[in-house]
Design a protein around this motif. Structure first.
Motif, short mmCIF file in Angstrom:
data_model
loop_
_atom_site.label_atom_id
_atom_site.label_comp_id
_atom_site.label_asym_id
_atom_site.label_seq_id
_atom_site.Cartn_x
_atom_site.Cartn_y
_atom_site.Cartn_z
N GLN A 1 -20.38 -33.00 17.14
CA GLN A 1 -19.81 -31.65 16.98
C GLN A 1 -19.60 -31.34 15.50
OE1 GLN A 1 -16.35 -30.54 19.39
NE2 GLN A 1 -16.59 -32.54 20.36
N LEU B 1 -21.28 -28.27 13.45
CA LEU B 1 -20.44 -27.24 12.83
C LEU B 1 -20.69 -27.14 11.32
CD1 LEU B 1 -17.34 -27.94 15.01
CD2 LEU B 1 -18.43 -25.69 14.78
N VAL C 1 -14.14 -30.31 8.82
CA VAL C 1 -14.16 -29.74 10.16
C VAL C 1 -12.93 -30.20 10.92
CG1 VAL C 1 -15.42 -29.68 12.35
CG2 VAL C 1 -16.68 -29.66 10.20
N ALA D 1 -14.93 -21.12 14.61
CA ALA D 1 -16.04 -21.11 15.56
C ALA D 1 -15.49 -21.37 16.96
CB ALA D 1 -17.07 -22.17 15.18
N TRP E 1 -16.81 -22.66 20.96
CA TRP E 1 -17.84 -23.22 21.82
C TRP E 1 -17.93 -22.33 23.04
CZ3 TRP E 1 -21.70 -26.51 21.66
CH2 TRP E 1 -22.24 -26.98 22.85
N TRP F 1 -22.02 -23.52 19.53
CA TRP F 1 -20.97 -23.03 18.66
C TRP F 1 -21.40 -21.71 18.07
CZ3 TRP F 1 -16.29 -25.08 18.58
CH2 TRP F 1 -16.12 -26.41 18.93
#
Length: 140
Positions: A19, A23, A87, A117, A119, A124
């Motif tokens: 993830q 991102l 992040v 952001a 999901w 995303w």
């Protein structure tokens, strides 16, 4: 039974390192699309409710942001580096911070950017962006 239901309700997100990289790539790609005046890429990366706070402090809705990057408005851009990406993920929401370094030598300028952001169950998408100029260092 309740654990089974709880498991069924959670999002099927990839493990955190995957993830995080996705991102970071999204945040870097957004800036690259802005510099390339790539409206289609900006539209793909942003959610319908996207809002941006520009370095001048102006608040723009998604359509205004996309419209700003029309190909006929493109100008020569200074060299760009995306640095110090961080992040933070909480469920289906993430915040990405990064430093943008524009130009070179004594004309180099830095800005801090924060992006959020969401999901959507498949990917995303950016929901907001705020970019703030970093004042130049004070002379000794």
């Amino acid at each position: 039974m309740s654990l089974l239901l709880l498991g069924a309700c959670t999002s099927l997100l990839e493990p955190y390192p995957a993830q995080e990289q996705a991102l970071k790539t999204l945040a870097h790609g957004y800036v690259a699309a802005q510099f390339a005046f790539d409206q289609a890429a900006i539209a793909r990366m942003t959610a319908p409710q996207f809002v941006e706070v520009s370095p001048k402090g102006e608040v723009d809705e998604r359509q205004a942001v996309i419209g700003f990057y029309a190909a006929d408005r493109k100008t020569a851009a200074p060299p760009l580096a995306v640095l110090d990406q961080k992040v933070r993920v909480s469920g289906s929401t993430a915040v990405i911070t990064q430093t943008l370094e524009l130009g070179a030598g004594p004309r180099r300028m830095r800005m801090t950017q924060a992006l959020s952001a969401h999901w959507d169950g498949e990917r995303w998408q950016l929901t907001s962006s705020q970019t703030t100029p970093v004042p130049p260092p004070k002379a000794p």
